[in-house]
Write a protein that holds these residues in place. Structure first.
Motif, mmCIF file in Angstrom:
data_model
loop_
_atom_site.group_PDB
_atom_site.id
_atom_site.type_symbol
_atom_site.label_atom_id
_atom_site.label_comp_id
_atom_site.label_asym_id
_atom_site.label_seq_id
_atom_site.Cartn_x
_atom_site.Cartn_y
_atom_site.Cartn_z
ATOM 1 N N PHE A 121 156.315 18.513 95.520
ATOM 2 C CA PHE A 121 157.475 19.233 94.990
ATOM 3 C C PHE A 121 157.271 19.562 93.519
ATOM 4 O O PHE A 121 157.491 20.701 93.086
ATOM 5 N N ARG A 124 154.816 22.326 92.965
ATOM 6 C CA ARG A 124 155.382 23.643 93.298
ATOM 7 C C ARG A 124 156.289 24.131 92.182
ATOM 8 O O ARG A 124 156.201 25.274 91.740
ATOM 9 N N MET A 125 157.173 23.246 91.760
ATOM 10 C CA MET A 125 158.170 23.661 90.766
ATOM 11 C C MET A 125 157.529 23.971 89.414
ATOM 12 O O MET A 125 158.001 24.831 88.688
ATOM 13 N N ASN A 127 154.992 25.539 88.858
ATOM 14 C CA ASN A 127 154.397 26.869 88.818
ATOM 15 C C ASN A 127 155.364 28.007 89.071
ATOM 16 O O ASN A 127 154.952 29.146 89.174
ATOM 17 N N ILE A 128 156.635 27.680 89.135
ATOM 18 C CA ILE A 128 157.613 28.766 89.214
ATOM 19 C C ILE A 128 157.993 29.128 87.797
ATOM 20 O O ILE A 128 158.498 28.301 87.052
#
Lengths: 397, 523
Positions: A121, A124-125, A127-128
């Motif tokens: 998680f 992923r976050m 790289n936003i």
């Protein structure tokens, strides 16, 4: 029965309202009024149901978190993710941080979650969008630390350390510093562990050499990191402490050591008080500090304090390794005369210390006493009294 | 007046073998079927060609726009047609008769196309020749499927339109100039041929098709057929996803690519609002010049006598109240055929909100019975309770307080579920819709991110299966005498609140208006 599709009899402020009102003849216009108010709130634009959905969903997630209903929170979270695709650019930009905070909270407590889930998680976050990378890396590292995964934490921090994004970097300065600080802290921790291992080893041990070298290179790395950091204005106390402790090992006579002693002295912890005494003695081990009146003043005062606190053992510990050479190093007749001539105040402080440690019979103390008798009677009296009360030397001997 | 000598070029296309040619801006022949461009150029033969080449360029500007994805050429109207088809199918699944789709809605839509095409004619599908065919056609019969040229069901592309674009446009009535060049910029584009132009179009007197208006069309058809679906039912079915509306564009044929300005037209992010759709229904009916709708008589579902019965059952009120609702209807004249039937041509067109009206009647009856001044209803309830205690064998008297408690609890539960469903509603389509070539990759990436996050979190959700998609029902609440957990009030008696007056019964309560209210002078 009257017709419900009445004409408008009231002039409308907003042209848009013409559509909305179906005022009946009785004047019951409450739904209209509510819509009017909603319109005012949103600045003239009616809020889309999409926005209502996401804000209601957010409320449900928060409620579930408060009630520790992790599964329910995860369920609502599942629906909430669509906010990342919100047509409203402002909401879209704010979304990753909100999602990170809520999501990390859920994943921290959820029974089915584990470190791997959390890390996936977090990755992923991170790289936003661009602006969240550092913050999330830092929090991710802390989470890993929490779970004792120091190497992973270190890796996360190392990766974060190298992050740059053009001009946006400057706004993230603080975060970069924090990342470096925590990295330094981790290094300190590693160094500290190595030190402990080292202390367990015998000097003869074959591993000793490499261990020492290891430790030393680590010290150097860490201190470089941290010293750069504390140049930046801010409150860096926890980091400074580690820095200073390392320095104490490497450079015990560093001018920061007095400050260090003060911090330790003012701490609540007993082990800090003990360390404070050590630090003070260590400072005065060095030729460069022999004339430092502050150090001597501190030592005098602190010895009294320590002995008053019934920690004779501490003093004895420190004195044991020093009693063979300090007398000639600091308290020789030569020094007594020299100090008295140059700086009476210094001499008095030294005398007090000498008296406590060596007893009132020692050369230094007797010289200063005699000399002081003429001009500084009061002071001498005080000195005598103190030595009498605190001297660690058994007068019987 | 043959514009170009394209008809002279009779070669078969090397790619698709069709014989259907147009000219590019550079004067090269291209196949209108597969858009394969040849190297063969047309030489300008006579000066008479020139003004028309300009027209064609404008025409073609619509077609030869920069395309971000390969696919069919399609117009926004076709998109709406597709959606209406889907909606009609869904209504069929809900039990509505097939005539609604094949005849009623079909005809309304044709009529719409005719009416809206008269004022603008940039749309090359509807050439003068076609229009004549349509106008002559008898509205009452034809099938969607039997008219592939005009209203295809999209199993094949709208190819013929290409060939028609060069035919004369001079017979059209008006001719708005289009600045086709603007739509060439990367930031303004659309999957449809006229998406950009469509969203900018603002013509007086023309009702432009929008997503909410599709529901207006549906409702008009339902009303024409006097089906047992009210407007509030329809909108509820939409929200429950039984009728395509949100993301209905996802069911377009694969080759109908949707992006750019199409998004604003088809990707709606709000549920339909009753008042809004109601208003649009009247608007559309007026625009289409529809005649008076079929009569709403006493045996129709929408007649208050029947609807009141339905709602009485649904909100768990005694059947005996129906008698009173019928009386109110009679006294007020709102059960009259002329009052209830929708007549768009009438001077001030209005239609009745059948559902709202029926509920209003019930409230009026409750007020007649109980005054509802927060006093009488409770004292009457006390009487009922006492009586019921003493006479456990008899049919119980209706106890308002009990009813209120039961009903409130049920409604609150339902409301909470409804709110939760709304909060969890997934608005975004599975296939993302982007605005332009600039943001295409970003939009896709975002979707990917959302999908992966959703996947991760779905594993953390309670694995007990939640109640699946509800099967659609006209009734939101149902009550049964056999159900021992929840009291059913249908059979309860109004004896306690009615009294005999001569030959008939009247209410014990004689008041209606609350005394603090003064009548408005206007009345």
């Amino acid at each position: 029965m009257s017709d419900f599709s009445g004409e408008l009899t009231r002039p409308m402020a907003e042209a848009d309202q013409v559509e909305k009102s179906m005022l009946s003849g009785t004047g019951m216009s409450i739904p209209w009024l509510r819509k009017q108010m909603e319109t005012v709130e949103t600045g003239g634009k009616k809020e889309k149901d999409f926005a209502k959905t996401t804000s209601a969903c957010l409320g449900l997630i928060q409620e579930a978190l408060l009630k520790h209903q992790w599964e329910k929170a995860a369920e609502y979270m599942h629906s909430y993710f669509q906010i990342l695709e919100d047509s409203d650019a402002g909401k879209r930009q704010a979304a990753p941080e909100i999602i990170w905070r809520l999501g990390s909270e859920i994943l921290y407590y959820h029974p089915k979650s584990n470190v791997e889930t959390f890390s996936t998680f977090a990755d992923r976050m991170k790289n936003i969008g661009v602006m969240n990378y550092l913050k999330i890396s830092l929090q991710h590292a802390l989470y890993l630390l929490h779970h004792g995964m120091l190497e992973d934490a270190n890796r996360s921090l190392s990766q974060a350390e190298t992050w740059r994004y053009g001009e946006k970097s400057s706004s993230q300065d603080i975060l970069i510093n924090l990342v470096q600080a925590y990295k330094g802290l981790l290094q300190y921790y590693t160094w500290s562990k190595k030190k402990m291992e080292l202390s367990k080893l015998d000097e003869e041990d074959y591993a000793y050499g490499t261990a020492t070298q290891n430790m030393r290179s680590h010290s150097w790395k860490t201190s470089v990191n941290l010293s750069a950091l504390i140049q930046i204005p801010g409150v860096w106390d926890p980091f400074v402490k580690s820095y200073v402790e390392i320095l104490y090992q490497i450079v015990p006579s560093h001018k920061l050591m007095l400050e260090f002693h003060r911090i330790l002295r003012n701490s609540d912890k007993e082990e800090h008080h003990k360390l404070g005494l050590e630090v003070l003695f260590a400072i005065l081990d060095f030729a460069g500090c022999t004339k430092n009146i502050t150090a001597w003043k501190y030592l005098a005062k602190y010895l009294k304090q320590t002995l008053m606190g019934n920690h004779l053992a501490w003093v004895q510990d420190e004195w044991r390794s020093r009693k063979n050479w300090w007398p000639s190093f600091h308290f020789s007749y030569f020094w007594a005369k020299n100090d008295w001539t140059e700086d009476k105040a210094l001499a008095c402080e030294k005398a007090l210390v000498a008296g406590i440690l060596l007893g009132k019979g020692c050369r230094y103390f007797r010289y200063v006493s005699k000399q002081g008798h003429q001009g500084l009677k009061k002071k001498m009296k005080r000195m005598n009294r103190a030595v009498k009360s605190y001297s660690i030397v058994d007068p019987g001997l | 007046y043959n514009v170009l000598n394209v008809k002279e070029f009779k070669e078969r296309c090397t790619q698709c073998a069709a014989v259907s040619w147009g000219l590019t801006d550079e004067g090269k022949y291209y196949c209108t079927s597969c858009h394969n461009v040849t190297e063969i150029s047309k030489e300008v033969i006579n000066t008479g060609d020139i003004p028309n080449t300009k027209i064609q360029a404008i025409n073609r500007g619509l077609k030869r726009k920069r395309k971000l994805e390969k696919g069919w050429d399609w117009y926004v109207c076709e998109g709406f047609q597709c959606i209406l088809c889907q909606q009609a199918e869904a209504l069929k699944t809900l039990g509505v008769g097939p005539e609604l789709k094949n005849e009623v809605l079909h005809n309304f839509w044709k009529r719409y196309l005719q009416k809206s095409k008269q004022a603008y004619c940039k749309n090359p599908i509807y050439t003068s020749r076609r229009k004549a065919v349509v106008l002559e056609e008898n509205l009452s019969h034809s099938d969607w499927e039997s008219e592939p040229e005009l209203l295809s069901d999209f199993s094949f592309p709208f190819v013929e339109s290409g060939a028609e674009s060069q035919s004369d446009v001079n017979t059209q009535k008006s001719f708005p100039v289009i600045k086709a060049s603007q739509s060439e910029t990367a930031s303004v584009c659309s999957g449809s041929l006229d998406g950009v132009e469509y969203s900018r179009r603002k013509e007086k007197g023309i009702v432009k098709m929008t997503m909410p208006r599709t529901l207006a069309f549906c409702y008009l058809s339902l009303l024409w057929q006097r089906e047992t679906i009210t407007l509030s039912d329809l909108l509820r079915f939409v929200e429950e996803d039984h009728i395509p509306y949100i993301n209905s564009f996802q069911h377009f044929p694969e080759e109908m690519k949707l992006y750019g300005r199409d998004k604003g037209i088809f990707a709606i992010e709000s549920w339909p609002d009753y008042e809004d759709i109601y208003k649009k229904t009247i608007e559309v009916a007026t625009f289409l010049d529809l005649p008076r709708f079929p009569d709403i008589t006493e045996d129709c579902y929408l007649h208050p006598n029947i609807l009141c019965m339905k709602y009485l059952m649904e909100v768990n009120l005694p059947d005996e109240m129906h008698n009173l609702t019928c009386q109110v209807v009679k006294l007020t004249g709102i059960g009259e055929v002329d009052f209830l039937t929708f007549d768009p041509i009438a001077k001030m067109a209005k239609t009745v909100k059948y559902d709202v009206q029926a509920v209003a009647i019930i409230i009026v009856v409750l007020k007649l019975l109980f005054l509802l001044d927060d006093n009488l209803e409770w004292s009457l309830s006390n009487l009922a309770e006492k009586h019921n205690e003493k006479n456990k064998e008899d049919n119980p008297w209706f106890d308002f307080r009990k009813w209120y408690q039961v009903m409130k609890r049920t409604v609150d539960e339902k409301k909470q579920k409804w709110e939760e469903a709304r909060a969890k509603y997934i608005w975004k389509s599975e296939k993302p819709v982007y605005h332009s070539s600039i943001d295409k990759s970003v939009v896709y990436k975002r979707r990917e991110m959302v999908v992966s996050l959703q996947k991760q979190f779905s594993t953390l959700v309670d694995s007990t299966p939640t109640v699946g998609k509800k099967s659609p029902s006209s009734f939101q609440f149902s009550w049964s005498e056999e159900d021992t957990d929840r009291t059913c009030f249908h059979g309860h008696s109004l004896q306690g609140i009615l009294k005999k007056k001569d030959q008939s019964l009247t209410t014990k309560n004689s008041l209606y208006w609350l005394s603090t209210q003064k009548f408005c002078k206007r009345y």
